[in-house]
Scaffold this motif. Structure first.
Motif, mmCIF file in Angstrom:
data_model
loop_
_atom_site.group_PDB
_atom_site.id
_atom_site.type_symbol
_atom_site.label_atom_id
_atom_site.label_comp_id
_atom_site.label_asym_id
_atom_site.label_seq_id
_atom_site.Cartn_x
_atom_site.Cartn_y
_atom_site.Cartn_z
ATOM 1 N N PRO A 1 6.005 -15.966 13.917
ATOM 2 C CA PRO A 1 5.673 -17.201 13.192
ATOM 3 C C PRO A 1 6.891 -18.008 12.751
ATOM 4 O O PRO A 1 6.793 -19.223 12.582
ATOM 5 N N ASP A 2 8.025 -17.355 12.525
ATOM 6 C CA ASP A 2 9.218 -18.059 12.053
ATOM 7 C C ASP A 2 10.065 -18.608 13.193
ATOM 8 O O ASP A 2 11.163 -19.120 12.956
ATOM 9 N N LEU A 3 9.578 -18.521 14.412
ATOM 10 C CA LEU A 3 10.357 -18.949 15.574
ATOM 11 C C LEU A 3 10.552 -20.465 15.562
ATOM 12 O O LEU A 3 9.604 -21.229 15.384
ATOM 13 N N ASP A 4 11.804 -20.905 15.754
ATOM 14 C CA ASP A 4 12.136 -22.323 15.804
ATOM 15 C C ASP A 4 11.924 -22.819 17.241
ATOM 16 O O ASP A 4 12.779 -22.641 18.106
ATOM 17 N N LEU A 5 10.782 -23.443 17.490
ATOM 18 C CA LEU A 5 10.449 -23.849 18.851
ATOM 19 C C LEU A 5 11.322 -24.990 19.353
ATOM 20 O O LEU A 5 11.643 -25.058 20.544
ATOM 21 N N THR A 6 11.729 -25.895 18.452
ATOM 22 C CA THR A 6 12.615 -26.985 18.868
ATOM 23 C C THR A 6 13.972 -26.423 19.289
ATOM 24 O O THR A 6 14.529 -26.809 20.324
#
Length: 431
Positions: free
Chosen positions: A289-294
């Protein structure tokens, strides 16, 4: 007579230099022998004292600090422990289909295969497996084929315990990989073997550092830059040896990589890309959930451009080395001009290749837009397409920048090397 010949040769040499041509010196030192066809030995450029002194300055001032920083950052960011999420783990098995028939329930759109397990605790046992026919268009499963299975250990019956996942493609993939390895070694010999070692290091870095570090919560862009720098350092030095030419190519690669990072981040922010349109992004976000997709999107741009940057910088450094081996007294301007002429042709083909590669990956999406008959401007502005446009153009800009950067670095390293060869030329001719 000798003096007239000397004067004529020196006049011709000056004229050729004004035209920016690389001229073989014709008096040994590995630069070519005799008249007509000759073999240019670029190893003499690496061994040249002037080149070695100049490149040592670049290595000491630029490469060593950058590589040291990358290694230290990799140690700091190295993911400790496993990154697997227990709730998402599942047991697996493989087996060969020995029989297949329609499911007994006519309402169930499936086939029932009998699979003889080749792995797992029940190896050798034949078990029933349902092969669904609904959802995405299935690939037919036939007798004799190998399949991958998911295992539900707490299933109430053996019929529910094993679920079909996909075809097992291990053997054909190993065959293809073996054919590739043989072809590389057959053509490039020891250098090809070294390239395969570098490829193994790249795979290890991706699976053991870059992906786990991102899943652990480290900044994806920082991880990609650190991992990319280490990968390129190992790949270039293992494949091409620790020498002046490889050092210049590595310097150009790192410089172009830095520019790619800046452009990728800037245009990702400017076009307001979220990264959610990337394939698998939603699933990845669900797992982490904390993954920075940008940041992950920009990191993907960096990793995707690395291989092509390597190709361009090595080619440009090799071209300038070849020009210098043929004409040791060539000036910086002559080498840059000739190198850029070579680079323009290379970039024209490589950029097209890179853009087509990204377009090919987005073909299913483009087909959907084509069927809907949407306006071109509308299609390009959607995140799915805009993401690929930014990815392709940013990578291409990095490649374009790599050509003049590497060419200029290489020209500064080898320009006007071994001037004493030209200064003593009349003695050789007169003798």
């Amino acid at each position: 007579m000798a003096s007239r010949n000397v004067g004529r040769r020196r006049a011709d040499h000056r004229a050729d230099r004004r035209r920016g041509l690389a001229i073989p010196t014709g008096h040994g030192h590995g630069h070519g022998h005799g008249h007509g066809d000759h073999v240019v030995d670029t190893s003499v450029v690496n061994a040249d004292a002037i080149v070695a002194r100049r490149v040592r300055i670049v290595v000491a001032a630029v490469l060593i600090p950058l590589i040291t920083a990358a290694v230290v950052a990799m140690i700091v960011l190295w993911p400790g422990g496993g990154v697997k999420v227990a709730s998402y783990q599942t047991e697996t098995a493989r087996g060969e289909v020995t029989a297949i028939k329609a499911c007994s329930d006519p309402k169930a759109q499936c086939d029932e295969a009998t699979v003889k397990l080749s792995t797992g605790p029940e190896k050798g046992r034949s078990v029933p497996v349902a092969i669904p026919k609904t959802g995405q268009v299935p690939i037919p499963v036939e007798v004799g084929e190998s399949v991958m299975l998911g295992v539900q250990a707490d299933a109430p019956t053996i019929a529910d315990k094993y679920q079909y996942v996909d075809h097992d493609r291990t053997r054909p993939l190993l065959l293809l990989a073996g054919l590739f390895a043989v072809a590389v070694v057959a053509l490039s010999r020891w250098r090809g073997f070294a390239a395969l070692v570098a490829l193994a290091v790249t795979a290890a870095m991706l699976t053991q550092f870059i992906l786990p570090a991102i899943l652990k919560g480290s900044n994806p862009l920082l991880v990609a830059v650190v991992g990319g720098t280490v990968i390129m350092t190992v790949a270039l030095y293992v494949t091409h040896g620790i020498n002046a030419e490889a050092s210049i190519a590595l310097s150009g690669t790192i410089a172009a990589l830095g520019l790619t990072v800046v452009l990728g981040w800037f245009f990702t922010e400017l076009t307001q890309l979220s990264g959610l349109a990337s394939e698998g992004a939603s699933a990845a976000k669900q797992f982490a959930p904390d993954l920075d997709l940008t940041g992950l999107l920009v990191a993907g741009m960096v990793i995707g451009a690395l291989g092509v940057l390597d190709d361009v910088t090595v080619t440009q450094a090799a071209a300038v080395w070849e020009l210098s081996a043929a004409n040791p007294s060539a000036s910086r301007r002559e080498l840059i001009g000739a190198g850029l002429r070579i680079g323009r042709t290379h970039v024209a083909s490589v950029v097209n290749t890179l853009v087509l590669a990204y377009a090919g990956a987005a073909m299913p999406t483009l087909i959907v837009f084509a069927v809907q008959g949407l306006p071109g401007q509308y299609v390009v502005s959607t995140e799915t397409v805009a993401m690929e446009v930014v990815r392709g153009l940013v990578g291409s800009l990095g490649i374009i920048a790599a050509v003049p950067l590497t060419t200029a670095l290489a020209a500064m390293a080898v320009a006007h090397r071994s001037r004493e060869l030209v200064a003593t030329e009349p003695e050789h001719v007169g003798s």
